[in-house]
Design an enzyme around this catalytic site. Structure first.
Site, PDB file in Angstrom:
ATOM      1  N   TYR A  46      36.123  33.167  11.605  1.00 46.08           N
ATOM      2  CA  TYR A  46      35.384  34.298  12.182  1.00 46.08           C
ATOM      3  C   TYR A  46      34.758  33.912  13.525  1.00 46.08           C
ATOM      4  O   TYR A  46      35.321  33.096  14.251  1.00 46.08           O
ATOM      5  CB  TYR A  46      34.331  34.826  11.198  1.00 46.08           C
ATOM      6  CG  TYR A  46      34.896  35.102   9.820  1.00 46.08           C
ATOM      7  CD1 TYR A  46      35.948  36.001   9.663  1.00 46.08           C
ATOM      8  CD2 TYR A  46      34.399  34.478   8.693  1.00 46.08           C
ATOM      9  CE1 TYR A  46      36.478  36.273   8.401  1.00 46.08           C
ATOM     10  CE2 TYR A  46      34.924  34.747   7.426  1.00 46.08           C
ATOM     11  CZ  TYR A  46      35.953  35.640   7.291  1.00 46.08           C
ATOM     12  OH  TYR A  46      36.477  35.902   6.069  1.00 46.08           O
ATOM     13  N   SER A  53      40.620  36.806   3.121  1.00 42.72           N
ATOM     14  CA  SER A  53      41.272  36.551   4.409  1.00 42.72           C
ATOM     15  C   SER A  53      41.991  35.217   4.513  1.00 42.72           C
ATOM     16  O   SER A  53      42.673  34.979   5.512  1.00 42.72           O
ATOM     17  CB  SER A  53      40.257  36.642   5.543  1.00 42.72           C
ATOM     18  OG  SER A  53      40.013  37.990   5.808  1.00 42.72           O
ATOM     19  N   LYS A  63      45.520  35.567   5.330  1.00 41.97           N
ATOM     20  CA  LYS A  63      45.980  35.917   6.687  1.00 41.97           C
ATOM     21  C   LYS A  63      46.844  34.796   7.282  1.00 41.97           C
ATOM     22  O   LYS A  63      47.683  35.051   8.144  1.00 41.97           O
ATOM     23  CB  LYS A  63      44.783  36.258   7.592  1.00 41.97           C
ATOM     24  CG  LYS A  63      44.106  37.573   7.175  1.00 41.97           C
ATOM     25  CD  LYS A  63      42.953  37.961   8.069  1.00 41.97           C
ATOM     26  CE  LYS A  63      42.466  39.373   7.819  1.00 41.97           C
ATOM     27  NZ  LYS A  63      41.261  39.568   7.105  1.00 41.97           N
ATOM     28  N   TYR A  89      47.843  45.290   3.014  1.00 45.49           N
ATOM     29  CA  TYR A  89      46.713  44.452   3.420  1.00 45.49           C
ATOM     30  C   TYR A  89      45.745  44.212   2.249  1.00 45.49           C
ATOM     31  O   TYR A  89      45.316  43.082   1.996  1.00 45.49           O
ATOM     32  CB  TYR A  89      46.000  45.107   4.607  1.00 45.49           C
ATOM     33  CG  TYR A  89      44.740  44.385   5.007  1.00 45.49           C
ATOM     34  CD1 TYR A  89      44.794  43.166   5.669  1.00 45.49           C
ATOM     35  CD2 TYR A  89      43.486  44.912   4.690  1.00 45.49           C
ATOM     36  CE1 TYR A  89      43.629  42.488   6.008  1.00 45.49           C
ATOM     37  CE2 TYR A  89      42.324  44.246   5.028  1.00 45.49           C
ATOM     38  CZ  TYR A  89      42.401  43.030   5.685  1.00 45.49           C
ATOM     39  OH  TYR A  89      41.252  42.356   6.008  1.00 45.49           O
ATOM     40  N   VAL A 140      36.145  36.141   2.691  1.00 41.74           N
ATOM     41  CA  VAL A 140      34.833  36.546   2.177  1.00 41.74           C
ATOM     42  C   VAL A 140      34.698  36.373   0.661  1.00 41.74           C
ATOM     43  O   VAL A 140      33.626  36.592   0.111  1.00 41.74           O
ATOM     44  CB  VAL A 140      34.450  37.989   2.600  1.00 41.74           C
ATOM     45  CG1 VAL A 140      34.285  38.105   4.102  1.00 41.74           C
ATOM     46  CG2 VAL A 140      35.436  39.008   2.053  1.00 41.74           C
TER      47      VAL A 140
HETATM   48  N1  GLU Z   1      39.381  42.335   2.414  1.00 35.40           N
HETATM   49  C1  GLU Z   1      38.378  41.951   3.338  1.00 35.40           C
HETATM   50  C2  GLU Z   1      38.184  43.027   4.363  1.00 35.40           C
HETATM   51  O1  GLU Z   1      39.136  43.600   4.759  1.00 35.40           O
HETATM   52  C3  GLU Z   1      38.764  40.655   3.979  1.00 35.40           C
HETATM   53  C4  GLU Z   1      37.672  40.116   4.853  1.00 35.40           C
HETATM   54  C5  GLU Z   1      37.690  38.633   4.968  1.00 35.40           C
HETATM   55  O2  GLU Z   1      37.886  37.903   4.003  1.00 35.40           O
HETATM   56  O3  GLU Z   1      37.508  38.200   6.111  1.00 35.40           O
HETATM   57  O4  GLU Z   1      37.113  43.330   4.804  1.00 35.40           O
END
Ligand code: GLU
Length: 317
Positions: free
Chosen positions: A253, A76, A79, A201, A271
């Site tokens: 988060y 993430s 993002k 994604y 993650v």
């Molecule tokens: N690829 C992970 C998912 O979609 C990313 C989650 C993350 O790093 O927050 O669950």
């Protein structure tokens, strides 16, 4: 804490290699804490006893410690980059489709979407990133290439690429992301083919980079949108400001409040155990340690950033 305006001097005052070495030693004492993300099977096999940290300052200093040159799954953290790309093409209209409030619920939760008409709370949780991916798909002819090119140019590393195994692992087990994208689509907030959105994604999540690559890749956020690595204006200063704001309030988060309390820097975690952080007008940082806390943030990475801001006084507060 010293105000940021003093930080040209702060850089000169601190023994940055010494501080990184001290943090590295402290963190290694705590190896074993935290749990690797195993809901994506390929991430479950990453050893927990890894720690790397890189910082890239606007005055040209670069410092790395520990496993800072070992590539890992950015997850993430990407993002932030996709949000930057989407803002470039959609401008302020992006905010009609995704909010900018902390979610207060886990990053892959579905519940808020029902009450909030399919408009994700922010672009840094999964639902928001799926809408951002949809925007990118609508505006770029070759979206995946555009993202790759962006990551390579920002990091100065032409070999940045997708880890095919992680990509396949995510795709096979992405039940929640499939649910999220379909659910958002049912509210009319996804316009492209569901599989194309998910593939984009998963590709962004599966990028493999190391701490130095990632620290460099967000340096433009420390310099009002200008990237000293590639020497180009990446985004407008007002957009850089807003991306930083969303990172501070939503980037870690449902622990963003706690993170602001302990670290006090705009940051984004993934993650895979990576966290990027920005000290506006001074530097960008990346830490990596795969063991996560219960909210999904790198436990020792968060600790390392906490110690860094304590030891240097560098924080936005
Ligand atoms: N690829 C992970 C998912 O979609 C990313 C989650 C993350 O790093 O927050 O669950």
């Amino acid at each position: 804490m010293a105000p940021i305006s003093d930080t040209a001097n702060v850089l000169a005052r601190h023994d940055l290699p010494g501080i990184l070495a001290a943090i590295n030693a402290e963190v290694r004492e705590r190896f074993g804490e935290g749990r690797v993300a195993d809901y994506i099977p390929m991430l479950g096999s990453v050893p927990v006893d890894r720690f790397g940290m890189a910082l890239v300052a606007l005055d040209g200093q670069v410092h790395c410690v520990g496993d800072a040159r070992e590539p890992f799954s950015v997850q993430s953290v990407s993002k932030v980059h996709s949000l930057t790309l989407a803002l470039e093409v959609a401008g302020a209209e992006l905010w009609d489709r995704v909010g900018r409030e902390p979610s207060g619920v886990p990053f892959n939760s579905l519940v808020q979407l029902e009450f909030e008409g399919g408009v994700p709370r922010n672009p840094l949780i999964n639902s928001g990133a799926l809408v951002v991916a949809d925007v990118i798909l609508s505006h770029y002819q070759r979206p995946r290439e555009a993202l790759l090119e962006f990551m390579r140019a920002r990091s100065g590393n032409a070999s940045v690429g997708v880890d095919r195994e992680v990509f396949a692992s995510e795709k096979q087990t992405g039940y929640r992301n499939t649910a999220l994208v379909n659910f958002i689509r049912s509210f009319g907030n996804i316009h492209n083919d569901i599989d194309a959105v998910l593939d984009f994604y998963y590709a962004q999540c599966s990028l493999e980079m190391d701490c130095l690559d990632l620290a460099r890749s967000v340096l433009f956020l420390a310099d009002e949108g200008h990237c000293p690595v590639s020497g180009v204006g990446v985004t407008r200063p007002d957009r850089a400001k807003r991306i930083n704001a969303v990172m501070l309030t939503c980037g870690t988060y449902d622990a963003a409040g706690d993170f602001a309390f302990h670290v006090g820097l705009p940051a984004k975690s993934g993650v895979g155990g990576g966290i990027v952080a920005v000290v506006p007008k001074v530097m960008s940082l990346c830490v990596w340690s795969p063991g996560l806390d219960t909210k999904g943030n790198s436990l020792l990475g968060g600790y390392a950033l906490h110690r860094f801001t304590e030891m240097t006084g560098l924080s936005i507060f």
